[in-house]
Design an enzyme around this catalytic site. Structure first.
Site, short mmCIF file in Angstrom:
data_model
loop_
_atom_site.label_atom_id
_atom_site.label_comp_id
_atom_site.label_asym_id
_atom_site.label_seq_id
_atom_site.Cartn_x
_atom_site.Cartn_y
_atom_site.Cartn_z
CG HIS A 124 1.49 -31.75 -30.10
ND1 HIS A 124 2.65 -32.45 -29.87
CD2 HIS A 124 1.81 -30.44 -29.93
CE1 HIS A 124 3.63 -31.59 -29.60
NE2 HIS A 124 3.15 -30.38 -29.63
NE ARG A 146 10.06 -34.95 -20.31
CZ ARG A 146 10.39 -33.67 -20.22
NH1 ARG A 146 9.70 -32.77 -20.92
NH2 ARG A 146 11.38 -33.29 -19.45
CB SER A 154 7.68 -30.13 -19.53
OG SER A 154 8.15 -29.50 -20.69
NE ARG A 265 10.70 -26.51 -17.91
CZ ARG A 265 10.90 -27.07 -16.73
NH1 ARG A 265 11.17 -26.33 -15.68
NH2 ARG A 265 10.81 -28.39 -16.59
CE LYS A 266 14.94 -26.66 -13.63
NZ LYS A 266 14.47 -27.23 -12.36
N GLY A 267 15.35 -29.69 -19.87
CA GLY A 267 15.73 -30.91 -20.59
C GLY A 267 16.17 -32.04 -19.68
P1 A3P Z 1 11.51 -29.31 -20.07
O1 A3P Z 1 10.42 -28.29 -20.04
O2 A3P Z 1 11.33 -30.36 -19.02
O3 A3P Z 1 12.86 -28.70 -20.05
P2 A3P Z 1 8.54 -30.31 -26.90
O4 A3P Z 1 9.60 -30.06 -27.92
O5 A3P Z 1 7.70 -31.51 -27.22
O6 A3P Z 1 7.75 -29.08 -26.64
O7 A3P Z 1 9.26 -30.74 -25.54
C1 A3P Z 1 9.93 -29.79 -24.77
C2 A3P Z 1 10.72 -30.48 -23.70
O8 A3P Z 1 11.83 -31.19 -24.29
C3 A3P Z 1 11.33 -29.46 -22.73
O9 A3P Z 1 11.40 -30.10 -21.48
C4 A3P Z 1 12.69 -29.26 -23.37
O10 A3P Z 1 13.65 -28.68 -22.52
C5 A3P Z 1 13.04 -30.69 -23.74
N1 A3P Z 1 14.11 -30.78 -24.74
C6 A3P Z 1 14.18 -30.13 -25.92
N2 A3P Z 1 15.32 -30.45 -26.57
C7 A3P Z 1 15.97 -31.33 -25.79
C8 A3P Z 1 17.22 -32.03 -25.92
N3 A3P Z 1 18.00 -31.88 -26.97
N4 A3P Z 1 17.58 -32.86 -24.91
C9 A3P Z 1 16.77 -33.03 -23.83
N5 A3P Z 1 15.59 -32.39 -23.65
C10 A3P Z 1 15.20 -31.55 -24.63
#
Ligand code: A3P
Length: 309
Positions: A124, A146, A154, A265-267
């Protein structure tokens, strides 16, 4: 067999580490959970100044995969995609676990230097803080963006559910820190602007979370072209199936232990509307206008489409 079914020892180590730091975090105040290095906040249980300094010892390779994201922009999703793609090509497990390049003890870079290619790494950190070795070796970097509103929501939930991050009493308090860049890893806008200046330097592919959600096979093909991975349509389909949100969430206890539901979480796209007030939305609009409107990355974010009430 898929990537997630193998690598027992590495995974066990990763889980044990997650558990250990989560326990340590319960004894710490929100202030103690962060520290500043070169003007940016980092999680003190995961990173240290000594590790940042030791990072210079890493020898990057031309065939490394470096995934760089601002937090919550789809890091774990993209790591899994690359692991599955490389598994299809080489038929062997990835050599590294999912921890970020900047997490861990200073000795880790000596260990990384001994690992066979191809190595999938993620981070990051901002463009300016990426070790020079990656640029010297012309390592191909994959940047995932994003939209800033979904990223904020998120990040808020993640901060409150991941014990190693400072938690917030309310969304409003989180938002104040987010909009001023006073969160772990600093400002979303600074992070993105730094990449804007370098996306034409070569060896950089930028994708967005929203495009991946809208048409994953199309984005997977871009990744294959970029890294020269000759996957068949059938293999692309397999990778797609293993990296959908539902598939990754289902597998998340195995891949991320107790934090499975926190990482997955929600994706969705558009969840920002559940928390943003009109005024907060306008504040982000103003920042976007000031820093990113009309830029290449700003255009890729497709702000009108994804960030309007
Ligand atoms: P949300 O909190 O909006 O659900 P990171 O991996 O950089 O920490 O990002 C996490 C975010 O990516 C979370 O968003 C998570 O749910 C989402 N995410 C992880 N895997 C995913 C997938 N296969 N498809 C869509 N979203 C995904």
């Amino acid at each position: 067999m898929s990537v997630s079914e193998g690598k027992k020892t590495m995974k066990e180590k990763f889980m044990a580490e997650i558990k250990k730091v989560a326990q340590q975090a319960t004894k710490m105040t929100p202030e103690e959970l962060k520290f500043s290095y070169k003007g940016i906040l980092y999680p003190s249980l995961l990173c240290s100044e000594a590790t940042f300094q030791a990072m210079e010892k890493l020898d990057a390779r031309e065939d490394d995969v470096l995934i760089v994201t601002y937090p919550k922009c789809g890091t774990n999703w993209t790591i899994k995609i690359l692991h599955e793609m490389l598994f299809e090509i080489h038929n062997k497990e990835p050599t590294l676990d999912q921890a970020m390049l900047e997490f861990g003890k200073p000795e880790k870079y000596e260990y990384l230097n001994q690992q066979p290619s191809p190595r999938v790494m993620s981070s990051h950190i901002t463009y300016e803080n990426i070790p020079k070795t990656f640029f010297e070796k012309k390592t191909k970097m994959l940047i995932i963006l994003r939209n800033p509103k979904d990223t904020a929501v998120s990040y808020y939930h993640f901060s409150n559910n991941n014990p190693v991050l400072p938690s917030y009493e309310s969304w409003d308090l989180f938002f104040k820190d987010y909009i001023t860049g006073n969160v772990i890893y600093g400002s979303y806008f600074d992070f993105t602007l730094q990449w804007e200046k370098h996306i034409d330097d070569g060896n950089i592919l930028v994708l967005t979370f929203e495009d991946m959600k809208a048409d994953l096979p199309k984005e997977l093909k871009k990744i294959c072209d970029f890294y020269g991975l000759a996957l068949t349509d059938e293999q692309i389909k397999l990778v797609q199936e293993k990296t959908t949100f539902s598939s990754m969430k289902q597998n998340s206890t195995k891949s991320h232990g107790n934090l499975g539901n926190v990482f997955f979480r929600k994706g969705e796209v558009g969840d920002w509307k559940s928390l943003f007030t009109e005024e907060q939305s306008k504040e982000v609009d103003a920042q976007f206008e000031k820093y990113l409107a009309g830029t290449k990355l700003g255009n890729m974010i497709n702000y009108e489409k994804y960030c309007t009430f």
